[in-house]
Scaffold this motif. Structure first.
Motif, PDB file in Angstrom:
ATOM      1  N   ALA A  42      -9.900   0.580   3.871  1.00 13.15           N
ATOM      2  CA  ALA A  42     -10.077   0.087   2.495  1.00 13.15           C
ATOM      3  C   ALA A  42     -11.269   0.774   1.835  1.00 13.15           C
ATOM      4  O   ALA A  42     -11.204   1.144   0.658  1.00 13.15           O
ATOM      5  N   LEU A  43     -12.343   0.956   2.579  1.00  5.75           N
ATOM      6  CA  LEU A  43     -13.518   1.642   2.032  1.00  5.75           C
ATOM      7  C   LEU A  43     -13.161   3.072   1.625  1.00  5.75           C
ATOM      8  O   LEU A  43     -13.565   3.542   0.560  1.00  5.75           O
ATOM      9  N   ALA A  44     -12.376   3.751   2.449  1.00  7.59           N
ATOM     10  CA  ALA A  44     -11.959   5.126   2.138  1.00  7.59           C
ATOM     11  C   ALA A  44     -11.070   5.168   0.896  1.00  7.59           C
ATOM     12  O   ALA A  44     -11.065   6.169   0.163  1.00  7.59           O
ATOM     13  N   MET A  45     -10.337   4.095   0.630  1.00  4.05           N
ATOM     14  CA  MET A  45      -9.457   4.023  -0.545  1.00  4.05           C
ATOM     15  C   MET A  45     -10.222   3.689  -1.823  1.00  4.05           C
ATOM     16  O   MET A  45      -9.703   3.883  -2.919  1.00  4.05           O
ATOM     17  N   THR A  46     -11.426   3.163  -1.687  1.00  2.00           N
ATOM     18  CA  THR A  46     -12.195   2.669  -2.828  1.00  2.00           C
ATOM     19  C   THR A  46     -12.931   3.821  -3.506  1.00  2.00           C
ATOM     20  O   THR A  46     -13.664   4.559  -2.848  1.00  2.00           O
TER      21      THR A  46
ATOM     22  N   VAL B 201       0.834  -1.210   0.000  1.00  4.29           N
ATOM     23  CA  VAL B 201       0.000   0.000   0.000  1.00  4.29           C
ATOM     24  C   VAL B 201       0.867   1.258   0.000  1.00  4.29           C
ATOM     25  O   VAL B 201       0.587   2.215  -0.726  1.00  4.29           O
ATOM     26  N   ALA B 202       1.928   1.258   0.801  1.00  3.71           N
ATOM     27  CA  ALA B 202       2.793   2.439   0.913  1.00  3.71           C
ATOM     28  C   ALA B 202       3.595   2.700  -0.365  1.00  3.71           C
ATOM     29  O   ALA B 202       3.717   3.846  -0.809  1.00  3.71           O
TER      30      ALA B 202
ATOM     31  N   ASN C 135     -17.313  -3.058  -4.997  1.00  5.51           N
ATOM     32  CA  ASN C 135     -16.320  -3.194  -3.925  1.00  5.51           C
ATOM     33  C   ASN C 135     -16.734  -2.426  -2.680  1.00  5.51           C
ATOM     34  O   ASN C 135     -16.508  -2.877  -1.562  1.00  5.51           O
ATOM     35  N   ARG C 136     -17.346  -1.260  -2.866  1.00  6.83           N
ATOM     36  CA  ARG C 136     -17.789  -0.476  -1.710  1.00  6.83           C
ATOM     37  C   ARG C 136     -18.849  -1.254  -0.924  1.00  6.83           C
ATOM     38  O   ARG C 136     -18.820  -1.282   0.301  1.00  6.83           O
TER      39      ARG C 136
ATOM     40  N   ASN D 204      -6.748  -7.269   2.526  1.00  2.14           N
ATOM     41  CA  ASN D 204      -6.055  -8.421   3.109  1.00  2.14           C
ATOM     42  C   ASN D 204      -5.533  -8.109   4.510  1.00  2.14           C
ATOM     43  O   ASN D 204      -5.525  -8.983   5.378  1.00  2.14           O
ATOM     44  N   ILE D 205      -5.097  -6.868   4.737  1.00  3.30           N
ATOM     45  CA  ILE D 205      -4.667  -6.475   6.081  1.00  3.30           C
ATOM     46  C   ILE D 205      -5.829  -6.683   7.046  1.00  3.30           C
ATOM     47  O   ILE D 205      -5.676  -7.280   8.115  1.00  3.30           O
ATOM     48  N   ALA D 206      -6.995  -6.189   6.654  1.00  5.56           N
ATOM     49  CA  ALA D 206      -8.182  -6.340   7.506  1.00  5.56           C
ATOM     50  C   ALA D 206      -8.526  -7.810   7.731  1.00  5.56           C
ATOM     51  O   ALA D 206      -8.828  -8.223   8.854  1.00  5.56           O
ATOM     52  N   THR D 207      -8.444  -8.594   6.678  1.00 12.57           N
ATOM     53  CA  THR D 207      -8.801 -10.009   6.782  1.00 12.57           C
ATOM     54  C   THR D 207      -7.841 -10.761   7.697  1.00 12.57           C
ATOM     55  O   THR D 207      -8.253 -11.667   8.419  1.00 12.57           O
TER      56      THR D 207
END
Length: 186
Positions: free
Chosen positions: A81-85, A45-46, A92-93, A60-63
């Motif tokens: 992840a939602l904020a990135m979508t 991600v970074a 996906n949202r 995947n981090i969340a999972t």
């Protein structure tokens, strides 16, 4: 994994670096090395924030947290992840909103198990704020399994059964859909 690390260290800007980081994270995740997998997914991600795999890495981090039983951290990471979508990515949202709801639900279950019924109720009341809910009411015990299976087949990320009579059908369906979250309330 060692050879991937050596390659990335020697050639950090190689055109396949994003693929290799992603592959390393997937290998670590599949072997239940969740902490190391999180580190690798965070690196993905970074280093490659605009790469579409970075959104998957964030999921995947969340999972990894969810699989390790840390629903609070899972919820936080799914929210990231939602904020990135992109808002244009409705599918996906919605999946992420459902995963957030699942993490909140599991937090409520833990509070209930710990005897904190007020905390559990507060969390359970938050769940409907996230996914578009579908419900199926079944009066015939013979339809429990087909209806649960149907919910999983249509892509529901969280399937909740009500009543102890659905325990065995739920367990059978859960085995067939390992990426769907299942819960039972009695």
């Amino acid at each position: 994994i060692g050879s991937i690390d050596r390659f990335l260290h020697a050639y950090p800007d190689h055109k396949d670096a994003a693929d290799l980081i992603n592959n390393e994270g997937e290998i670590l995740y599949s072997t239940h090395q969740y902490e190391k997998a999180r580190e690798v997914f965070r690196l993905q991600v970074a280093r490659f924030p605009k790469d579409p795999r970075s959104l998957e890495a964030q999921r995947n981090i969340a999972t990894t947290y969810l699989d390790a039983g840390d629903q609070v951290s899972a919820e936080k990471e799914y929210r990231t992840a939602l904020a990135m979508t992109p808002v244009t990515d409705a599918k996906n949202r919605e999946e992420l909103r459902t995963l957030i709801a699942g993490a909140i639900y599991k937090q409520g279950e833990q509070k209930k198990k710990d005897g904190d019924l007020t905390g559990a109720a507060e969390l359970f009341l938050k769940v409907p704020q996230y996914p578009d809910l579908k419900d199926v009411e079944t009066m015939d015990d013979a339809l429990f399994e087909p209806n649960l299976r149907g919910m999983a087949e249509t892509g529901c990320a969280l399937v909740i059964a009500i009543g102890f009579a659905q325990k065995e059908p739920l367990e059978r369906v859960a085995l067939a859909f390992p990426h769907t979250h299942f819960a039972i309330v009695d």
